[in-house]
Design a protein around this motif. Structure first.
Motif, mmCIF file in Angstrom:
data_model
loop_
_atom_site.group_PDB
_atom_site.id
_atom_site.type_symbol
_atom_site.label_atom_id
_atom_site.label_comp_id
_atom_site.label_asym_id
_atom_site.label_seq_id
_atom_site.Cartn_x
_atom_site.Cartn_y
_atom_site.Cartn_z
ATOM 1 N N ALA A 26 6.057 -0.393 -17.183
ATOM 2 C CA ALA A 26 5.377 -0.815 -15.957
ATOM 3 C C ALA A 26 3.961 -0.253 -15.909
ATOM 4 O O ALA A 26 3.024 -0.929 -15.463
ATOM 5 C CB ALA A 26 6.174 -0.356 -14.733
ATOM 6 N N VAL A 27 3.805 0.979 -16.370
ATOM 7 C CA VAL A 27 2.479 1.604 -16.409
ATOM 8 C C VAL A 27 1.557 0.821 -17.342
ATOM 9 O O VAL A 27 0.406 0.532 -17.014
ATOM 10 C CB VAL A 27 2.589 3.072 -16.866
ATOM 11 N N LEU A 28 2.068 0.455 -18.515
ATOM 12 C CA LEU A 28 1.251 -0.258 -19.496
ATOM 13 C C LEU A 28 0.897 -1.662 -19.021
ATOM 14 O O LEU A 28 -0.246 -2.113 -19.173
ATOM 15 C CB LEU A 28 1.970 -0.329 -20.830
ATOM 16 N N LEU A 29 1.854 -2.375 -18.438
ATOM 17 C CA LEU A 29 1.568 -3.732 -17.964
ATOM 18 C C LEU A 29 0.595 -3.705 -16.788
ATOM 19 O O LEU A 29 -0.219 -4.624 -16.629
ATOM 20 C CB LEU A 29 2.868 -4.440 -17.583
ATOM 21 N N ARG B 215 -2.861 2.778 -7.103
ATOM 22 C CA ARG B 215 -1.865 3.520 -6.336
ATOM 23 C C ARG B 215 -0.471 3.375 -6.938
ATOM 24 O O ARG B 215 0.454 4.084 -6.522
ATOM 25 C CB ARG B 215 -1.841 3.037 -4.883
ATOM 26 N N ARG B 216 -0.305 2.441 -7.863
ATOM 27 C CA ARG B 216 0.986 2.346 -8.540
ATOM 28 C C ARG B 216 1.221 3.597 -9.368
ATOM 29 O O ARG B 216 0.297 4.196 -9.876
ATOM 30 C CB ARG B 216 1.035 1.118 -9.456
ATOM 31 N N THR C 60 11.178 -7.396 -7.053
ATOM 32 C CA THR C 60 10.202 -6.336 -6.861
ATOM 33 C C THR C 60 10.906 -5.018 -7.131
ATOM 34 O O THR C 60 12.108 -4.974 -7.374
ATOM 35 C CB THR C 60 9.582 -6.363 -5.454
ATOM 36 N N ALA C 61 10.152 -3.929 -7.103
ATOM 37 C CA ALA C 61 10.738 -2.627 -7.438
ATOM 38 C C ALA C 61 10.035 -1.528 -6.663
ATOM 39 O O ALA C 61 8.841 -1.621 -6.353
ATOM 40 C CB ALA C 61 10.629 -2.359 -8.936
ATOM 41 N N VAL C 62 10.796 -0.492 -6.355
ATOM 42 C CA VAL C 62 10.230 0.718 -5.766
ATOM 43 C C VAL C 62 9.697 1.567 -6.912
ATOM 44 O O VAL C 62 10.447 1.942 -7.807
ATOM 45 C CB VAL C 62 11.296 1.509 -4.989
ATOM 46 N N ASP C 63 8.391 1.846 -6.905
ATOM 47 C CA ASP C 63 7.875 2.648 -8.005
ATOM 48 C C ASP C 63 8.122 4.130 -7.725
ATOM 49 O O ASP C 63 8.677 4.508 -6.694
ATOM 50 C CB ASP C 63 6.400 2.327 -8.283
ATOM 51 N N SER C 64 7.709 4.968 -8.661
ATOM 52 C CA SER C 64 8.035 6.388 -8.536
ATOM 53 C C SER C 64 7.325 7.050 -7.362
ATOM 54 O O SER C 64 7.704 8.143 -6.945
ATOM 55 C CB SER C 64 7.666 7.125 -9.834
ATOM 56 N N GLY C 65 6.310 6.390 -6.826
ATOM 57 C CA GLY C 65 5.642 6.913 -5.644
ATOM 58 C C GLY C 65 6.206 6.389 -4.345
ATOM 59 O O GLY C 65 5.723 6.740 -3.264
#
Length: 305
Positions: free
Chosen positions: A169-172, A283-284, A107-112
């Motif tokens: 990540a935005v596109l997927l 919210r991503r 998993t990953a911490v997104d920019s938010g």
């Protein structure tokens, strides 16, 4: 420009759909809602099918395909409401041992600062010194997620600064939203054809026809944008695709609910699951205001004069 899927791309899309319908059909979806936990066996099966290694070079043990093919696969995952940190694990293939094979859940911490499936992951990316990354870290605050199949945590940004979202990540994420919007359209049309009122299908009524038509238009506009962005990989194209896909998924699920009428609001109907997943994905990072600001910055000087 016309975007036509190749025979191989259509076969890939059909193969992913067949796998998910066999392995994560409606019964499995409802069972997962009642008992939300990551299905490790399914994760490994996805790895064996090459889902996570689609863009990894063949020399490194991957499938050797490109971003457009990954978008098609994630579109099908979004249609099936497949749970889990799919995007993060896919992007980690080749960089994290076992991610490509589905043996390691990433998993990953997104920019938010949002993290999905934190406690189920083996590896957490996007964290640095002083920022919690391990399951159970005291600074990772659990959030109450509206989607029963997307557990969330919030991680504070380092030095109060959030990194820019990863364009891939935005596109997927946009591809997943497109798949969910497609499913909402399918469910709405199916219900409109089979549900009868006053001796005829509800789809015969003009108001329902309009809802279904608007559903289809939003899906196809978003599809064109997402597919194009997968080819150009331009930041503005990706931002536009994400905004259109978010709108198609959220508004599509809402309109699908309206087509279903009162029964659409019940727990037994699947419509609410589409809407809740679409809400959480918006919210991503990379959607909403972030995408709008990026597009505004890309506008040429003097536009509109």
């Amino acid at each position: 420009m016309r975007f036509q899927l190749t025979e191989d791309q259509r076969a890939l899309k059909a193969g992913v759909r067949e796998l998910l319908e066999r392995r994560f059909g409606r019964d499995a979806l409802r069972a997962a809602v009642e008992r939300p936990e990551l299905d490790r066996a399914l994760w490994r099966e996805l790895g064996a099918a090459g889902f996570f290694a689609l863009r990894l070079p063949e020399a490194d043990g991957g499938v050797g395909l490109g971003l457009p093919e990954a978008v098609l696969a994630f579109e099908e995952a979004g249609r099936a409401l497949l749970p889990g940190p799919l995007v993060a694990t896919h992007l980690a293939a080749g960089g994290v041992s076992g991610a490509a094979e589905g043996e390691t859940v990433v998993t990953a911490v997104d920019s938010g600062g949002l993290v999905e499936w934190l406690t189920a992951a083996d590896v957490v990316r996007g964290v640095g010194p002083g920022v919690p990354g391990a399951p159970g870290a005291p600074d990772a605050v659990p959030l109450r997620s509206v989607d029963p199949l997307t557990p969330l945590h919030q991680v504070p940004a380092r030095d109060g600064v959030s990194p820019a979202p990863d364009p891939l990540a935005v596109l997927l994420t946009a591809a997943e939203q497109l798949g969910t919007a497609t499913r909402a359209c399918e469910l709405a049309v199916q219900h409109a054809r089979t549900r009868e009122q006053f001796g005829q299908p509800v789809g015969a009524f003009q108001a329902v026809k309009h809802l279904c038509a608007e559903l289809l238009v939003r899906v196809e506009v978003a599809r064109a944008a997402v597919y194009a962005a997968a080819v150009t990989v331009e930041p503005a194209d990706i931002a536009a695709a994400r905004l259109l896909a978010d709108e198609a998924a959220v508004r599509g699920a809402r309109d699908c609910l309206q087509v279903h009428g009162g029964m659409g609001f019940t727990w037994e109907a699947d419509v609410h699951l589409l809407l809740k997943r679409a809400w959480v994905r918006t919210r991503r990072a990379g959607g909403g205001t972030e995408g709008e600001e990026l597009l505004a910055a890309e506008l040429p000087a003097g536009t509109g004069r």
